[in-house]
Write a protein that holds these residues in place. Structure first.
Motif, PDB file in Angstrom:
ATOM      1  N   LEU A  89      -3.260   3.287  -5.012  1.00  0.00           N
ATOM      2  CA  LEU A  89      -1.858   2.928  -5.174  1.00  0.00           C
ATOM      3  C   LEU A  89      -1.666   1.454  -4.813  1.00  0.00           C
ATOM      4  CD1 LEU A  89       0.804   4.339  -5.908  1.00  0.00           C
ATOM      5  CD2 LEU A  89       1.151   4.721  -3.471  1.00  0.00           C
ATOM      6  N   HIS A  90      -1.060   0.697  -5.718  1.00  0.00           N
ATOM      7  CA  HIS A  90      -0.832  -0.737  -5.530  1.00  0.00           C
ATOM      8  C   HIS A  90       0.656  -0.990  -5.359  1.00  0.00           C
ATOM      9  CE1 HIS A  90      -1.292  -5.032  -5.882  1.00  0.00           C
ATOM     10  NE2 HIS A  90      -0.582  -5.082  -7.002  1.00  0.00           N
ATOM     11  N   GLY A  91       1.016  -1.857  -4.409  1.00  0.00           N
ATOM     12  CA  GLY A  91       2.416  -2.129  -4.099  1.00  0.00           C
ATOM     13  C   GLY A  91       2.920  -3.442  -4.657  1.00  0.00           C
ATOM     14  N   LEU A  92       4.110  -3.377  -5.239  1.00  0.00           N
ATOM     15  CA  LEU A  92       4.813  -4.531  -5.800  1.00  0.00           C
ATOM     16  C   LEU A  92       6.246  -4.503  -5.301  1.00  0.00           C
ATOM     17  CD1 LEU A  92       4.029  -3.545  -9.485  1.00  0.00           C
ATOM     18  CD2 LEU A  92       2.725  -5.208  -8.220  1.00  0.00           C
ATOM     19  N   ILE A  93       6.997  -5.525  -5.654  1.00  0.00           N
ATOM     20  CA  ILE A  93       8.429  -5.509  -5.373  1.00  0.00           C
ATOM     21  C   ILE A  93       9.165  -5.825  -6.668  1.00  0.00           C
ATOM     22  CG2 ILE A  93       7.956  -6.345  -3.042  1.00  0.00           C
ATOM     23  CD1 ILE A  93      10.057  -8.659  -4.741  1.00  0.00           C
TER      24      ILE A  93
ATOM     25  N   ILE B  55      -2.370  -5.796   3.458  1.00  0.00           N
ATOM     26  CA  ILE B  55      -2.693  -5.408   2.088  1.00  0.00           C
ATOM     27  C   ILE B  55      -1.428  -5.576   1.242  1.00  0.00           C
ATOM     28  CG2 ILE B  55      -4.536  -3.848   2.831  1.00  0.00           C
ATOM     29  CD1 ILE B  55      -2.623  -1.505   2.006  1.00  0.00           C
ATOM     30  N   CYS B  56      -1.520  -5.292  -0.042  1.00  0.00           N
ATOM     31  CA  CYS B  56      -0.399  -5.502  -0.963  1.00  0.00           C
ATOM     32  C   CYS B  56       0.889  -4.841  -0.479  1.00  0.00           C
ATOM     33  CB  CYS B  56      -0.758  -4.999  -2.355  1.00  0.00           C
ATOM     34  SG  CYS B  56      -1.228  -3.241  -2.413  1.00  0.00           S
ATOM     35  N   HIS B  57       0.796  -3.652   0.061  1.00  0.00           N
ATOM     36  CA  HIS B  57       1.988  -2.932   0.522  1.00  0.00           C
ATOM     37  C   HIS B  57       2.645  -3.663   1.688  1.00  0.00           C
ATOM     38  CE1 HIS B  57       1.014   0.407  -2.081  1.00  0.00           C
ATOM     39  NE2 HIS B  57      -0.224   0.367  -1.607  1.00  0.00           N
TER      40      HIS B  57
ATOM     41  N   TRP C  41      -9.186  -6.505   8.899  1.00  0.00           N
ATOM     42  CA  TRP C  41      -8.640  -5.157   8.766  1.00  0.00           C
ATOM     43  C   TRP C  41      -7.673  -4.773   9.871  1.00  0.00           C
ATOM     44  CZ3 TRP C  41      -8.278  -3.433   4.257  1.00  0.00           C
ATOM     45  CH2 TRP C  41      -9.188  -3.865   3.292  1.00  0.00           C
ATOM     46  N   ARG C  42      -6.932  -5.761  10.366  1.00  0.00           N
ATOM     47  CA  ARG C  42      -5.773  -5.423  11.194  1.00  0.00           C
ATOM     48  C   ARG C  42      -4.747  -4.856  10.210  1.00  0.00           C
ATOM     49  NH1 ARG C  42      -4.097 -10.895  13.410  1.00  0.00           N
ATOM     50  NH2 ARG C  42      -5.216 -11.572  11.558  1.00  0.00           N
ATOM     51  N   ILE C  43      -4.400  -3.617  10.379  1.00  0.00           N
ATOM     52  CA  ILE C  43      -3.520  -2.953   9.412  1.00  0.00           C
ATOM     53  C   ILE C  43      -2.078  -3.138   9.858  1.00  0.00           C
ATOM     54  CG2 ILE C  43      -2.915  -0.776   8.300  1.00  0.00           C
ATOM     55  CD1 ILE C  43      -5.911  -0.006   8.656  1.00  0.00           C
ATOM     56  N   THR C  44      -1.338  -3.869   9.045  1.00  0.00           N
ATOM     57  CA  THR C  44       0.062  -4.156   9.328  1.00  0.00           C
ATOM     58  C   THR C  44       0.945  -3.332   8.402  1.00  0.00           C
ATOM     59  OG1 THR C  44      -0.082  -6.056   7.844  1.00  0.00           O
ATOM     60  CG2 THR C  44      -0.358  -6.484  10.205  1.00  0.00           C
ATOM     61  N   CYS C  45       2.154  -3.066   8.861  1.00  0.00           N
ATOM     62  CA  CYS C  45       3.105  -2.300   8.056  1.00  0.00           C
ATOM     63  C   CYS C  45       4.487  -2.947   8.111  1.00  0.00           C
ATOM     64  CB  CYS C  45       3.167  -0.853   8.548  1.00  0.00           C
ATOM     65  SG  CYS C  45       4.303   0.195   7.604  1.00  0.00           S
ATOM     66  N   ARG C  46       5.025  -3.092   9.316  1.00  0.00           N
ATOM     67  CA  ARG C  46       6.370  -3.652   9.507  1.00  0.00           C
ATOM     68  C   ARG C  46       6.376  -5.125   9.083  1.00  0.00           C
ATOM     69  NH1 ARG C  46       7.544  -2.621  15.108  1.00  0.00           N
ATOM     70  NH2 ARG C  46       7.968  -0.551  14.328  1.00  0.00           N
ATOM     71  N   ALA C  47       7.440  -5.550   8.401  1.00  0.00           N
ATOM     72  CA  ALA C  47       7.547  -6.926   7.906  1.00  0.00           C
ATOM     73  C   ALA C  47       7.304  -7.955   9.004  1.00  0.00           C
ATOM     74  CB  ALA C  47       8.905  -7.135   7.255  1.00  0.00           C
ATOM     75  N   SER C  48       7.921  -7.775  10.155  1.00  0.00           N
ATOM     76  CA  SER C  48       7.756  -8.743  11.242  1.00  0.00           C
ATOM     77  C   SER C  48       6.306  -8.793  11.728  1.00  0.00           C
ATOM     78  CB  SER C  48       8.701  -8.428  12.400  1.00  0.00           C
ATOM     79  OG  SER C  48       8.474  -7.124  12.893  1.00  0.00           O
ATOM     80  N   ASP C  49       5.602  -7.670  11.701  1.00  0.00           N
ATOM     81  CA  ASP C  49       4.192  -7.662  12.107  1.00  0.00           C
ATOM     82  C   ASP C  49       3.324  -8.402  11.088  1.00  0.00           C
ATOM     83  OD1 ASP C  49       4.843  -6.201  14.355  1.00  0.00           O
ATOM     84  OD2 ASP C  49       4.311  -4.266  13.454  1.00  0.00           O
ATOM     85  N   VAL C  50       3.645  -8.241   9.809  1.00  0.00           N
ATOM     86  CA  VAL C  50       2.909  -8.957   8.760  1.00  0.00           C
ATOM     87  C   VAL C  50       3.078 -10.461   8.971  1.00  0.00           C
ATOM     88  CG1 VAL C  50       2.701  -9.354   6.271  1.00  0.00           C
ATOM     89  CG2 VAL C  50       3.171  -7.045   7.132  1.00  0.00           C
ATOM     90  N   LEU C  51       4.309 -10.895   9.231  1.00  0.00           N
ATOM     91  CA  LEU C  51       4.558 -12.323   9.447  1.00  0.00           C
ATOM     92  C   LEU C  51       3.892 -12.821  10.732  1.00  0.00           C
ATOM     93  CD1 LEU C  51       8.310 -12.536   8.403  1.00  0.00           C
ATOM     94  CD2 LEU C  51       6.301 -13.218   7.068  1.00  0.00           C
ATOM     95  N   ALA C  52       3.879 -12.018  11.771  1.00  0.00           N
ATOM     96  CA  ALA C  52       3.280 -12.426  13.043  1.00  0.00           C
ATOM     97  C   ALA C  52       1.754 -12.485  12.964  1.00  0.00           C
ATOM     98  CB  ALA C  52       3.711 -11.473  14.162  1.00  0.00           C
ATOM     99  N   GLN C  53       1.137 -11.467  12.337  1.00  0.00           N
ATOM    100  CA  GLN C  53      -0.323 -11.402  12.287  1.00  0.00           C
ATOM    101  C   GLN C  53      -0.910 -12.147  11.096  1.00  0.00           C
ATOM    102  OE1 GLN C  53      -2.112  -7.619  13.278  1.00  0.00           O
ATOM    103  NE2 GLN C  53      -0.238  -6.958  14.301  1.00  0.00           N
ATOM    104  N   ARG C  54      -0.059 -12.474  10.130  1.00  0.00           N
ATOM    105  CA  ARG C  54      -0.439 -13.242   8.939  1.00  0.00           C
ATOM    106  C   ARG C  54      -1.595 -12.608   8.167  1.00  0.00           C
ATOM    107  NH1 ARG C  54       3.024 -17.859   9.147  1.00  0.00           N
ATOM    108  NH2 ARG C  54       1.878 -18.896   7.473  1.00  0.00           N
ATOM    109  N   VAL C  55      -1.497 -11.282   7.974  1.00  0.00           N
ATOM    110  CA  VAL C  55      -2.477 -10.559   7.176  1.00  0.00           C
ATOM    111  C   VAL C  55      -1.863  -9.235   6.748  1.00  0.00           C
ATOM    112  CG1 VAL C  55      -3.618  -9.324   9.089  1.00  0.00           C
ATOM    113  CG2 VAL C  55      -4.935  -9.939   7.034  1.00  0.00           C
TER     114      VAL C  55
ATOM    115  N   SER D 232      -5.805  -8.473   3.142  1.00  0.00           N
ATOM    116  CA  SER D 232      -6.844  -8.030   4.087  1.00  0.00           C
ATOM    117  C   SER D 232      -8.230  -7.959   3.464  1.00  0.00           C
ATOM    118  CB  SER D 232      -6.478  -6.649   4.647  1.00  0.00           C
ATOM    119  OG  SER D 232      -5.254  -6.705   5.315  1.00  0.00           O
ATOM    120  N   ALA D 233      -8.316  -7.414   2.253  1.00  0.00           N
ATOM    121  CA  ALA D 233      -9.622  -7.256   1.608  1.00  0.00           C
ATOM    122  C   ALA D 233     -10.235  -8.602   1.247  1.00  0.00           C
ATOM    123  CB  ALA D 233      -9.492  -6.388   0.356  1.00  0.00           C
ATOM    124  N   ASP D 234      -9.403  -9.585   0.907  1.00  0.00           N
ATOM    125  CA  ASP D 234      -9.924 -10.890   0.502  1.00  0.00           C
ATOM    126  C   ASP D 234     -10.559 -11.645   1.666  1.00  0.00           C
ATOM    127  OD1 ASP D 234      -8.922 -10.276  -1.979  1.00  0.00           O
ATOM    128  OD2 ASP D 234      -7.247 -11.694  -1.880  1.00  0.00           O
ATOM    129  N   VAL D 235     -10.055 -11.395   2.879  1.00  0.00           N
ATOM    130  CA  VAL D 235     -10.574 -12.119   4.047  1.00  0.00           C
ATOM    131  C   VAL D 235     -11.299 -11.195   5.031  1.00  0.00           C
ATOM    132  CG1 VAL D 235      -8.919 -14.015   3.876  1.00  0.00           C
ATOM    133  CG2 VAL D 235      -8.326 -11.977   5.218  1.00  0.00           C
TER     134      VAL D 235
END
Length: 193
Positions: A111-115, A82-84, A66-80, A60-63
């Protein structure tokens, strides 16, 4: 870095929940498409999922989106995201194909998110950072050693948390769900675990 799982029950690192919704049709469809190019090789699939999230879902910050996504399916649908959020999507894609994956964190300026992923036959979890590359950031999928987006600087109060969570940390989920914009989001993530 040696990670300590929060549970010895490996099935927890394959589970679906409200955020890691790997049973969602979009997650399943994306995973199947990525799997088809991996020729049945689990490591190749894990790399493909990682590179898909890192390279096709901008941070989000790179582009400045600021559509804030959380759920995995929402991240894939909105294609944006943050690290978390990107971590949520990557873990869902991995788990959708039976690859154990969990969440880990760094305390940087926020706080930075990784897997972390553990491939079949391996006894070790390896952290991966799908944040997204840009000048000065060169995270890569590696199984032999970590190549994360950011080093930690203990002299600045930064740290790697050695805990591997089966679910996204509640602090992160709350921040993503409560933030109404970037300033509030960074404020909510300016915390230690």
């Amino acid at each position: 870095m040696k990670l300590t799982p929060v549970t010895a029950d490996e099935s927890a690192y394959l589970a679906a929940d409200d955020v890691v919704d790997h049973t969602h049709p979009l997650v399943r469809e994306t995973a199947a498409r990525l799997r088809s190019g991996a020729d049945g090789d689990t490591a190749a699939y894990a790399r493909a999922a990682y590179e898909f999230v890192r390279d096709t879902i901008p941070h989000s910050a790179d582009v400045e989106d600021w559509r804030i996504t959380c759920r995995a399916s929402d991240v894939l649908a909105q294609r944006v995201g943050i690290c978390h959020a990107k971590s949520h999507a990557l873990v869902a894609l991995l788990r959708a194909e039976g690859v154990p994956a969990g969440f880990c964190y760094q305390k940087l300026n926020v706080l930075h998110g990784l897997i972390a992923v553990r491939l079949p036959g391996s006894r070790h979890w390896v952290r991966q950072d799908a944040r997204g590359n840009k000048p000065g950031v060169n995270a890569q999928f590696r199984l032999d050693r970590e190549q994360l987006a950011f080093p930690v600087w203990p002299e600045k109060g930064e740290c790697d948390y050695p805990v591997l969570y089966a679910e996204p940390h509640p602090v992160v989920v709350r921040a993503l769900r409560q933030a109404t914009g970037p300033a509030r989001l960074w404020q909510l993530l300016d915390t230690a675990l």
